[in-house]
Design a protein around this motif. Structure first.
Motif, PDB file in Angstrom:
ATOM      1  N   LEU A 140       0.882  -1.284   0.069  1.00  0.00           N
ATOM      2  CA  LEU A 140      -0.114  -0.098   0.332  1.00  0.00           C
ATOM      3  C   LEU A 140       0.845   1.066  -0.254  1.00  0.00           C
ATOM      4  O   LEU A 140      -0.259   2.589  -0.190  1.00  0.00           O
ATOM      5  CB  LEU A 140      -1.348  -0.038   1.242  1.00  0.00           C
ATOM      6  N   ARG A 142       3.733   3.298  -1.823  1.00  0.00           N
ATOM      7  CA  ARG A 142       4.080   3.321  -3.131  1.00  0.00           C
ATOM      8  C   ARG A 142       5.844   3.360  -2.819  1.00  0.00           C
ATOM      9  O   ARG A 142       6.188   3.078  -4.066  1.00  0.00           O
ATOM     10  CB  ARG A 142       3.666   4.331  -3.374  1.00  0.00           C
ATOM     11  N   GLN A 197      -5.592  -0.697  -4.985  1.00  0.00           N
ATOM     12  CA  GLN A 197      -3.950   0.751  -4.643  1.00  0.00           C
ATOM     13  C   GLN A 197      -3.293  -0.556  -4.731  1.00  0.00           C
ATOM     14  O   GLN A 197      -2.251  -0.180  -5.508  1.00  0.00           O
ATOM     15  CB  GLN A 197      -3.982   1.373  -3.914  1.00  0.00           C
ATOM     16  N   HIS A 200      -1.846  -1.146  -8.535  1.00  0.00           N
ATOM     17  CA  HIS A 200      -1.792  -0.638  -8.526  1.00  0.00           C
ATOM     18  C   HIS A 200       0.058  -0.036  -9.087  1.00  0.00           C
ATOM     19  O   HIS A 200       0.116  -0.676  -9.695  1.00  0.00           O
ATOM     20  CB  HIS A 200      -2.196   1.006  -9.085  1.00  0.00           C
ATOM     21  N   HIS A 201       0.475  -0.690  -7.626  1.00  0.00           N
ATOM     22  CA  HIS A 201       1.397  -0.635  -6.647  1.00  0.00           C
ATOM     23  C   HIS A 201       1.963  -1.936  -6.914  1.00  0.00           C
ATOM     24  O   HIS A 201       3.920  -1.753  -7.575  1.00  0.00           O
ATOM     25  CB  HIS A 201       1.524  -0.028  -5.348  1.00  0.00           C
ATOM     26  N   ARG A 276     -10.379   7.544  -4.644  1.00  0.00           N
ATOM     27  CA  ARG A 276      -9.613   6.932  -4.408  1.00  0.00           C
ATOM     28  C   ARG A 276      -8.519   5.774  -4.580  1.00  0.00           C
ATOM     29  O   ARG A 276      -8.003   4.737  -4.047  1.00  0.00           O
ATOM     30  CB  ARG A 276     -10.485   5.611  -2.915  1.00  0.00           C
ATOM     31  N   PHE A 277      -8.382   5.517  -5.482  1.00  0.00           N
ATOM     32  CA  PHE A 277      -8.246   4.775  -6.622  1.00  0.00           C
ATOM     33  C   PHE A 277      -6.817   6.194  -7.237  1.00  0.00           C
ATOM     34  O   PHE A 277      -7.007   6.390  -8.018  1.00  0.00           O
ATOM     35  CB  PHE A 277      -8.647   4.216  -7.696  1.00  0.00           C
TER      36      PHE A 277
END
Length: 449
Positions: A140, A142, A197, A200-201, A276-277
Protein backbone atom coordinates in the motif's frame (compact mmCIF):
# COMPACT_ATOMS: atom_id res chain seq x y z
CA UNK A 1 -6.08 -38.60 -26.04
CA UNK A 2 -3.12 -39.23 -28.36
CA UNK A 3 -0.44 -41.54 -27.00
CA UNK A 4 2.83 -40.04 -25.77
CA UNK A 5 4.81 -40.04 -29.01
CA UNK A 6 1.96 -38.53 -31.03
CA UNK A 7 1.40 -35.88 -28.36
CA UNK A 8 5.10 -35.03 -28.15
CA UNK A 9 5.23 -34.55 -31.92
CA UNK A 10 2.71 -31.72 -31.69
CA UNK A 11 5.25 -29.37 -30.06
CA UNK A 12 7.94 -27.40 -31.93
CA UNK A 13 11.52 -28.74 -31.60
CA UNK A 14 12.79 -25.90 -29.38
CA UNK A 15 9.88 -26.04 -26.95
CA UNK A 16 11.04 -25.86 -23.31
CA UNK A 17 9.82 -28.32 -20.68
CA UNK A 18 10.35 -27.53 -17.02
CA UNK A 19 9.01 -27.51 -13.48
CA UNK A 20 8.33 -24.67 -11.08
CA UNK A 21 8.52 -23.97 -7.34
CA UNK A 22 8.55 -20.93 -5.05
CA UNK A 23 10.83 -19.93 -2.20
CA UNK A 24 8.55 -19.88 0.83
CA UNK A 25 6.83 -23.09 -0.22
CA UNK A 26 9.99 -25.22 -0.35
CA UNK A 27 13.11 -23.58 1.08
CA UNK A 28 12.61 -23.79 4.84
CA UNK A 29 15.65 -22.54 6.80
CA UNK A 30 13.43 -19.65 7.87
CA UNK A 31 15.89 -18.23 10.38
CA UNK A 32 19.16 -19.44 8.86
CA UNK A 33 21.83 -17.69 6.85
CA UNK A 34 20.79 -14.16 7.75
CA UNK A 35 17.23 -14.47 6.43
CA UNK A 36 14.68 -12.19 8.08
CA UNK A 37 10.92 -12.80 8.33
CA UNK A 38 8.58 -12.24 5.40
CA UNK A 39 4.87 -11.56 5.58
CA UNK A 40 4.27 -15.29 5.11
CA UNK A 41 6.32 -16.11 8.20
CA UNK A 42 4.16 -13.70 10.17
CA UNK A 43 0.90 -14.87 8.59
CA UNK A 44 1.58 -18.60 8.95
CA UNK A 45 2.51 -18.17 12.61
CA UNK A 46 -0.76 -16.35 13.30
CA UNK A 47 -3.30 -18.77 14.83
CA UNK A 48 -6.20 -19.67 12.57
CA UNK A 49 -4.66 -18.60 9.26
CA UNK A 50 -3.40 -21.99 8.00
CA UNK A 51 -5.80 -24.94 7.73
CA UNK A 52 -3.47 -27.47 9.33
CA UNK A 53 -1.83 -24.93 11.69
CA UNK A 54 1.51 -25.42 9.94
CA UNK A 55 4.09 -22.98 8.57
CA UNK A 56 7.00 -22.82 6.13
CA UNK A 57 9.78 -22.92 8.70
CA UNK A 58 11.09 -26.22 7.29
CA UNK A 59 8.83 -26.95 4.31
CA UNK A 60 10.81 -29.20 1.91
CA UNK A 61 14.18 -28.17 3.40
CA UNK A 62 15.25 -27.19 -0.11
CA UNK A 63 17.77 -24.72 1.32
CA UNK A 64 19.84 -27.70 2.48
CA UNK A 65 18.68 -30.23 -0.14
CA UNK A 66 18.82 -28.11 -3.30
CA UNK A 67 21.52 -30.32 -4.88
CA UNK A 68 19.31 -33.39 -4.46
CA UNK A 69 16.36 -31.52 -5.95
CA UNK A 70 18.41 -30.35 -8.93
CA UNK A 71 19.42 -33.97 -9.46
CA UNK A 72 15.73 -34.91 -9.61
CA UNK A 73 15.10 -32.23 -12.25
CA UNK A 74 18.03 -33.56 -14.27
CA UNK A 75 16.80 -37.14 -13.95
CA UNK A 76 13.41 -36.07 -15.22
CA UNK A 77 15.22 -34.94 -18.36
CA UNK A 78 13.89 -31.40 -18.14
CA UNK A 79 15.33 -28.30 -19.82
CA UNK A 80 14.41 -25.68 -17.25
CA UNK A 81 13.63 -24.86 -13.65
CA UNK A 82 11.55 -21.92 -12.51
CA UNK A 83 12.15 -20.81 -8.92
CA UNK A 84 11.64 -17.68 -6.87
CA UNK A 85 13.94 -15.70 -4.61
CA UNK A 86 13.14 -15.04 -0.98
CA UNK A 87 13.58 -11.26 -0.92
CA UNK A 88 14.17 -11.25 2.84
CA UNK A 89 16.92 -13.86 2.42
CA UNK A 90 18.97 -11.61 0.16
CA UNK A 91 17.92 -8.24 1.62
CA UNK A 92 16.52 -8.80 5.12
CA UNK A 93 14.89 -5.38 5.50
CA UNK A 94 13.75 -5.05 1.88
CA UNK A 95 16.04 -2.03 1.61
CA UNK A 96 19.58 -1.24 2.63
CA UNK A 97 22.25 -3.90 3.09
CA UNK A 98 22.44 -7.10 1.06
CA UNK A 99 22.85 -10.43 2.81
CA UNK A 100 25.78 -12.14 1.11
CA UNK A 101 25.05 -15.52 2.68
CA UNK A 102 21.60 -15.46 1.14
CA UNK A 103 22.98 -14.37 -2.21
CA UNK A 104 25.45 -17.26 -2.08
CA UNK A 105 22.61 -19.76 -1.73
CA UNK A 106 21.12 -18.66 -5.04
CA UNK A 107 24.56 -18.57 -6.65
CA UNK A 108 25.05 -22.22 -5.63
CA UNK A 109 21.61 -23.17 -6.92
CA UNK A 110 22.18 -21.49 -10.29
CA UNK A 111 25.61 -23.11 -10.59
CA UNK A 112 24.15 -26.55 -9.79
CA UNK A 113 21.52 -26.06 -12.50
CA UNK A 114 24.16 -24.96 -15.03
CA UNK A 115 26.24 -28.05 -14.32
CA UNK A 116 23.23 -30.17 -15.33
CA UNK A 117 22.46 -28.02 -18.40
CA UNK A 118 19.18 -26.90 -16.83
CA UNK A 119 18.17 -23.34 -17.67
CA UNK A 120 17.43 -21.20 -14.64
CA UNK A 121 14.28 -19.05 -14.69
CA UNK A 122 14.12 -16.69 -11.72
CA UNK A 123 11.03 -15.02 -10.27
CA UNK A 124 11.75 -12.05 -8.04
CA UNK A 125 8.50 -11.95 -6.09
CA UNK A 126 6.27 -14.89 -5.23
CA UNK A 127 4.24 -13.24 -2.45
CA UNK A 128 6.85 -13.12 0.35
CA UNK A 129 7.40 -9.42 1.06
CA UNK A 130 9.99 -8.70 3.77
CA UNK A 131 8.10 -8.09 7.00
CA UNK A 132 10.17 -4.94 7.56
CA UNK A 133 8.57 -3.39 4.47
CA UNK A 134 5.10 -4.49 5.57
CA UNK A 135 5.62 -2.54 8.76
CA UNK A 136 6.13 0.54 6.58
CA UNK A 137 2.84 -0.06 4.77
CA UNK A 138 3.82 -2.89 2.46
CA UNK A 139 2.41 -2.74 -1.05
CA UNK A 140 0.00 0.00 0.00
CA UNK A 141 3.06 2.22 0.37
CA UNK A 142 4.07 3.52 -3.04
CA UNK A 143 7.70 3.57 -1.87
CA UNK A 144 7.72 -0.24 -1.86
CA UNK A 145 7.74 -0.11 -5.66
CA UNK A 146 11.02 1.81 -5.54
CA UNK A 147 12.51 -0.69 -3.09
CA UNK A 148 11.45 -3.51 -5.42
CA UNK A 149 13.14 -1.85 -8.40
CA UNK A 150 16.42 -1.59 -6.48
CA UNK A 151 16.13 -5.24 -5.47
CA UNK A 152 15.50 -6.21 -9.12
CA UNK A 153 18.47 -4.17 -10.27
CA UNK A 154 20.78 -5.91 -7.80
CA UNK A 155 19.61 -9.40 -8.70
CA UNK A 156 19.98 -8.62 -12.39
CA UNK A 157 23.47 -7.22 -11.90
CA UNK A 158 24.58 -10.31 -9.99
CA UNK A 159 22.82 -13.08 -11.88
CA UNK A 160 21.32 -11.67 -15.08
CA UNK A 161 23.84 -13.25 -17.42
CA UNK A 162 23.48 -16.68 -15.79
CA UNK A 163 19.70 -16.85 -16.13
CA UNK A 164 17.41 -17.71 -19.02
CA UNK A 165 14.77 -15.33 -17.72
CA UNK A 166 13.72 -13.09 -14.84
CA UNK A 167 10.06 -12.54 -14.01
CA UNK A 168 9.20 -9.56 -11.84
CA UNK A 169 6.04 -10.86 -10.15
CA UNK A 170 4.16 -14.11 -9.87
CA UNK A 171 0.39 -13.69 -9.94
CA UNK A 172 -0.04 -10.10 -8.74
CA UNK A 173 -3.80 -10.74 -8.82
CA UNK A 174 -3.33 -13.06 -5.82
CA UNK A 175 -1.09 -10.64 -3.95
CA UNK A 176 -3.66 -7.88 -4.38
CA UNK A 177 -6.96 -9.70 -4.03
CA UNK A 178 -6.24 -12.68 -1.77
CA UNK A 179 -3.66 -10.84 0.33
CA UNK A 180 -5.45 -7.50 0.69
CA UNK A 181 -9.04 -8.00 -0.45
CA UNK A 182 -10.25 -11.25 1.15
CA UNK A 183 -7.47 -11.80 3.68
CA UNK A 184 -6.96 -15.45 2.73
CA UNK A 185 -3.24 -14.85 2.06
CA UNK A 186 -0.56 -12.74 3.70
CA UNK A 187 -0.66 -10.03 4.92
CA UNK A 188 -4.30 -10.86 5.65
CA UNK A 189 -6.04 -7.55 4.89
CA UNK A 190 -9.74 -7.41 4.03
CA UNK A 191 -10.19 -4.18 2.11
CA UNK A 192 -11.25 -4.20 -1.54
CA UNK A 193 -10.15 -0.61 -2.07
CA UNK A 194 -6.72 -1.44 -0.66
CA UNK A 195 -6.52 -4.41 -3.02
CA UNK A 196 -7.03 -2.13 -6.03
CA UNK A 197 -4.32 0.26 -4.89
CA UNK A 198 -1.96 -2.64 -4.19
CA UNK A 199 -2.55 -3.99 -7.70
CA UNK A 200 -1.47 -0.63 -9.12
CA UNK A 201 1.65 -0.45 -6.97
CA UNK A 202 2.54 -4.00 -8.02
CA UNK A 203 2.27 -3.04 -11.68
CA UNK A 204 4.24 0.13 -11.04
CA UNK A 205 6.96 -1.88 -9.31
CA UNK A 206 7.00 -4.24 -12.30
CA UNK A 207 7.57 -1.38 -14.74
CA UNK A 208 10.25 0.20 -12.58
CA UNK A 209 11.98 -3.16 -12.18
CA UNK A 210 11.97 -3.85 -15.93
CA UNK A 211 13.54 -0.44 -16.53
CA UNK A 212 16.18 -1.06 -13.84
CA UNK A 213 17.06 -4.51 -15.19
CA UNK A 214 17.17 -3.36 -18.82
CA UNK A 215 19.79 -0.81 -17.78
CA UNK A 216 22.06 -3.69 -16.71
CA UNK A 217 22.34 -4.97 -20.32
CA UNK A 218 21.88 -8.57 -19.24
CA UNK A 219 21.16 -11.60 -21.41
CA UNK A 220 18.19 -12.87 -19.37
CA UNK A 221 14.75 -12.44 -20.91
CA UNK A 222 12.50 -10.15 -18.85
CA UNK A 223 8.79 -10.53 -18.18
CA UNK A 224 5.97 -11.06 -15.70
CA UNK A 225 3.81 -14.03 -14.69
CA UNK A 226 0.03 -13.57 -14.54
CA UNK A 227 -2.61 -16.05 -13.42
CA UNK A 228 -5.41 -15.99 -15.96
CA UNK A 229 -8.67 -17.70 -16.80
CA UNK A 230 -11.60 -17.51 -19.14
CA UNK A 231 -14.82 -16.11 -17.70
CA UNK A 232 -17.72 -18.19 -18.98
CA UNK A 233 -21.36 -17.15 -18.47
CA UNK A 234 -23.48 -19.99 -17.10
CA UNK A 235 -26.28 -19.05 -19.52
CA UNK A 236 -26.67 -16.72 -22.47
CA UNK A 237 -28.75 -14.32 -20.38
CA UNK A 238 -27.82 -10.65 -20.53
CA UNK A 239 -27.06 -10.64 -16.81
CA UNK A 240 -24.71 -13.64 -16.95
CA UNK A 241 -22.90 -12.35 -20.05
CA UNK A 242 -22.41 -8.90 -18.52
CA UNK A 243 -21.15 -10.40 -15.26
CA UNK A 244 -18.71 -12.63 -17.15
CA UNK A 245 -17.38 -9.68 -19.14
CA UNK A 246 -16.81 -7.75 -15.92
CA UNK A 247 -15.04 -10.71 -14.32
CA UNK A 248 -12.67 -10.96 -17.28
CA UNK A 249 -12.05 -7.22 -17.18
CA UNK A 250 -11.27 -7.12 -13.46
CA UNK A 251 -8.94 -10.10 -13.62
CA UNK A 252 -7.19 -10.73 -16.95
CA UNK A 253 -7.58 -7.30 -18.55
CA UNK A 254 -6.90 -5.45 -15.28
CA UNK A 255 -3.25 -6.53 -15.53
CA UNK A 256 -2.87 -7.02 -19.28
CA UNK A 257 -4.30 -3.67 -20.38
CA UNK A 258 -1.90 -1.46 -18.38
CA UNK A 259 1.08 -3.47 -19.67
CA UNK A 260 0.01 -3.61 -23.32
CA UNK A 261 -2.40 -0.67 -23.71
CA UNK A 262 -1.19 1.78 -21.10
CA UNK A 263 -4.51 2.07 -19.27
CA UNK A 264 -6.90 0.09 -17.09
CA UNK A 265 -10.02 -1.44 -18.70
CA UNK A 266 -12.93 0.98 -18.64
CA UNK A 267 -15.40 -1.80 -17.86
CA UNK A 268 -13.60 -2.49 -14.59
CA UNK A 269 -12.92 1.17 -13.78
CA UNK A 270 -16.63 1.92 -14.09
CA UNK A 271 -17.32 -0.05 -10.91
CA UNK A 272 -14.71 1.49 -8.63
CA UNK A 273 -14.44 4.74 -6.71
CA UNK A 274 -11.73 6.49 -8.71
CA UNK A 275 -11.28 9.15 -6.03
CA UNK A 276 -9.73 6.44 -3.82
CA UNK A 277 -7.66 4.85 -6.60
CA UNK A 278 -4.48 6.90 -6.89
CA UNK A 279 -2.53 6.84 -10.14
CA UNK A 280 0.19 9.39 -10.87
CA UNK A 281 0.31 10.90 -14.39
CA UNK A 282 3.53 9.13 -15.40
CA UNK A 283 2.64 5.72 -13.94
CA UNK A 284 1.08 4.12 -17.00
CA UNK A 285 4.07 4.99 -19.16
CA UNK A 286 6.31 3.27 -16.61
CA UNK A 287 4.09 0.18 -16.47
CA UNK A 288 3.91 -0.17 -20.26
CA UNK A 289 7.42 -1.58 -20.71
CA UNK A 290 8.21 -3.89 -23.64
CA UNK A 291 8.54 -7.49 -22.47
CA UNK A 292 10.54 -10.46 -23.73
CA UNK A 293 8.00 -13.00 -22.48
CA UNK A 294 4.67 -13.33 -20.73
CA UNK A 295 4.17 -16.10 -18.19
CA UNK A 296 0.64 -17.50 -18.00
CA UNK A 297 -0.53 -19.61 -15.04
CA UNK A 298 -3.75 -21.54 -15.61
CA UNK A 299 -5.65 -23.80 -13.22
CA UNK A 300 -9.39 -23.27 -13.80
CA UNK A 301 -11.99 -21.10 -15.47
CA UNK A 302 -14.41 -18.65 -13.90
CA UNK A 303 -17.97 -19.89 -14.30
CA UNK A 304 -20.28 -16.91 -13.86
CA UNK A 305 -23.89 -17.21 -12.78
CA UNK A 306 -26.10 -14.38 -11.51
CA UNK A 307 -28.90 -16.70 -10.42
CA UNK A 308 -29.74 -17.38 -6.76
CA UNK A 309 -28.48 -19.88 -5.89
CA UNK A 310 -25.82 -19.66 -8.61
CA UNK A 311 -25.50 -22.42 -11.17
CA UNK A 312 -22.39 -24.52 -10.88
CA UNK A 313 -20.49 -26.18 -13.75
CA UNK A 314 -21.08 -29.85 -14.48
CA UNK A 315 -17.36 -30.57 -13.86
CA UNK A 316 -17.52 -33.55 -16.20
CA UNK A 317 -13.82 -34.29 -15.64
CA UNK A 318 -14.17 -33.91 -11.89
CA UNK A 319 -12.52 -31.64 -9.34
CA UNK A 320 -8.97 -31.39 -8.09
CA UNK A 321 -8.17 -31.82 -4.41
CA UNK A 322 -8.37 -28.01 -4.16
CA UNK A 323 -12.00 -28.25 -5.25
CA UNK A 324 -11.20 -26.67 -8.62
CA UNK A 325 -13.06 -27.75 -11.75
CA UNK A 326 -10.86 -29.61 -14.22
CA UNK A 327 -11.43 -27.69 -17.45
CA UNK A 328 -8.52 -28.18 -19.89
CA UNK A 329 -10.19 -26.54 -22.89
CA UNK A 330 -10.19 -23.26 -20.98
CA UNK A 331 -6.42 -23.13 -21.42
CA UNK A 332 -6.48 -23.15 -25.22
CA UNK A 333 -9.41 -20.74 -25.29
CA UNK A 334 -7.58 -18.38 -22.94
CA UNK A 335 -4.36 -18.50 -24.96
CA UNK A 336 -6.07 -17.99 -28.30
CA UNK A 337 -8.14 -15.19 -26.81
CA UNK A 338 -5.23 -13.16 -25.41
CA UNK A 339 -3.30 -13.77 -28.62
CA UNK A 340 -6.13 -12.29 -30.67
CA UNK A 341 -6.66 -9.39 -28.26
CA UNK A 342 -3.04 -8.34 -27.71
CA UNK A 343 -0.99 -9.66 -30.65
CA UNK A 344 -0.85 -6.21 -32.27
CA UNK A 345 -0.06 -4.48 -28.98
CA UNK A 346 3.36 -5.98 -28.29
CA UNK A 347 2.36 -9.38 -26.88
CA UNK A 348 5.64 -11.30 -26.51
CA UNK A 349 6.19 -15.07 -26.63
CA UNK A 350 4.25 -16.93 -23.96
CA UNK A 351 5.39 -19.54 -21.46
CA UNK A 352 2.91 -21.60 -19.48
CA UNK A 353 4.68 -20.94 -16.20
CA UNK A 354 2.30 -22.93 -13.98
CA UNK A 355 -0.29 -25.62 -14.54
CA UNK A 356 -0.91 -28.58 -12.29
CA UNK A 357 -3.27 -30.57 -10.14
CA UNK A 358 -3.62 -31.21 -6.42
CA UNK A 359 -4.38 -34.88 -5.75
CA UNK A 360 -4.99 -36.67 -2.45
CA UNK A 361 -1.93 -38.82 -3.08
CA UNK A 362 -1.49 -41.98 -1.02
CA UNK A 363 1.87 -43.62 -0.49
CA UNK A 364 1.44 -47.37 -1.09
CA UNK A 365 4.68 -49.11 -0.29
CA UNK A 366 7.13 -46.91 -2.15
CA UNK A 367 4.75 -45.90 -4.92
CA UNK A 368 2.16 -43.20 -5.59
CA UNK A 369 -0.33 -44.10 -8.30
CA UNK A 370 -1.72 -40.76 -9.49
CA UNK A 371 -3.45 -41.64 -12.74
CA UNK A 372 -5.72 -38.60 -12.40
CA UNK A 373 -2.70 -36.28 -12.52
CA UNK A 374 -1.34 -38.01 -15.62
CA UNK A 375 -4.69 -37.58 -17.35
CA UNK A 376 -4.72 -33.92 -16.30
CA UNK A 377 -1.25 -33.37 -17.75
CA UNK A 378 -2.08 -35.08 -21.03
CA UNK A 379 -5.23 -33.05 -21.50
CA UNK A 380 -3.57 -29.73 -20.75
CA UNK A 381 -0.57 -30.51 -22.95
CA UNK A 382 -3.03 -31.22 -25.75
CA UNK A 383 -4.71 -27.84 -25.24
CA UNK A 384 -1.34 -26.07 -25.41
CA UNK A 385 -0.60 -27.90 -28.66
CA UNK A 386 -4.02 -26.80 -29.96
CA UNK A 387 -3.20 -23.16 -29.19
CA UNK A 388 0.19 -23.46 -30.92
CA UNK A 389 -1.54 -24.91 -33.99
CA UNK A 390 -3.87 -21.88 -33.93
CA UNK A 391 -0.87 -19.53 -34.19
CA UNK A 392 -0.14 -18.65 -30.56
CA UNK A 393 3.60 -18.24 -29.91
CA UNK A 394 4.08 -20.52 -26.88
CA UNK A 395 7.65 -21.46 -26.15
CA UNK A 396 7.54 -23.56 -23.01
CA UNK A 397 5.60 -25.28 -20.23
CA UNK A 398 6.50 -25.46 -16.53
CA UNK A 399 4.59 -28.03 -14.51
CA UNK A 400 3.50 -26.98 -11.01
CA UNK A 401 5.13 -28.35 -9.07
CA UNK A 402 8.37 -30.28 -8.82
CA UNK A 403 7.69 -31.15 -5.17
CA UNK A 404 4.79 -31.40 -2.80
CA UNK A 405 5.14 -28.31 -0.64
CA UNK A 406 3.62 -25.77 1.73
CA UNK A 407 0.45 -24.87 -0.15
CA UNK A 408 -0.13 -21.43 1.39
CA UNK A 409 -3.23 -21.28 3.58
CA UNK A 410 -3.87 -24.99 2.94
CA UNK A 411 -0.59 -25.84 4.65
CA UNK A 412 0.59 -29.35 3.82
CA UNK A 413 -2.90 -30.71 3.15
CA UNK A 414 -2.70 -30.35 -0.64
CA UNK A 415 -0.14 -32.08 -2.85
CA UNK A 416 0.68 -30.68 -6.31
CA UNK A 417 4.09 -32.28 -6.80
CA UNK A 418 5.40 -34.73 -9.34
CA UNK A 419 7.56 -35.88 -6.44
CA UNK A 420 6.06 -36.92 -3.12
CA UNK A 421 7.65 -35.40 -0.04
CA UNK A 422 7.52 -37.19 3.30
CA UNK A 423 7.63 -34.10 5.49
CA UNK A 424 8.92 -36.01 8.52
CA UNK A 425 11.88 -37.72 6.85
CA UNK A 426 12.16 -35.32 3.87
CA UNK A 427 12.39 -38.31 1.54
CA UNK A 428 11.54 -37.59 -2.09
CA UNK A 429 9.59 -40.31 -3.91
CA UNK A 430 8.66 -40.16 -7.59
CA UNK A 431 4.98 -40.45 -8.34
CA UNK A 432 3.70 -42.26 -11.43
CA UNK A 433 3.18 -38.80 -12.97
CA UNK A 434 6.91 -38.05 -12.68
CA UNK A 435 7.72 -41.32 -14.44
CA UNK A 436 5.16 -40.50 -17.14
CA UNK A 437 6.53 -36.96 -17.60
CA UNK A 438 10.09 -38.26 -17.95
CA UNK A 439 8.96 -40.69 -20.64
CA UNK A 440 7.07 -37.95 -22.45
CA UNK A 441 10.07 -35.59 -22.43
CA UNK A 442 12.31 -38.39 -23.70
CA UNK A 443 9.98 -38.94 -26.65
CA UNK A 444 9.91 -35.20 -27.30
CA UNK A 445 13.70 -35.00 -27.26
CA UNK A 446 13.97 -37.95 -29.64
CA UNK A 447 11.96 -35.89 -32.09
CA UNK A 448 14.14 -32.85 -31.37
CA UNK A 449 17.25 -34.80 -32.40
Amino acid sequence: MPEQTALAQQFPPQFVWGVATSAYQIEGAATEGGRAPSIWDTFSHTPGKILDHSNGDVACDHYHRYAEDVEHIANLGLDAYRFSVSWSRVQPDGSGAWNEEGMEFYARLIQALAQKNIRAHMTLYHWDLPQALQEQGGWLNRQTAQHFARYAQEMAARFGNQLASIATHNEPWCTANLGHGTGQFAPGMQDEVAALQVSHHLLLSHGLAIQAMRAQNISAQLGIVLNQWTADPATDSEADCAAAAWEYARSVQWFMDPIFRGHYPELALAKIDRSRFLVEPEDMQVIQQPLDFLGVNYYFRAYISTETPPRIPAATLGLTDMGWEIYPEGLSRLLIGIHQEYKDLGLPPIYITENGMAVADQLVGEQIHDAARIDYMQRHFQEVAKAIAAGVNIQGFFYWSLLDNFEWNSGYLRRFGLIYVDYVSQRRIWKDSAIWFKSFVQKFKTRRR
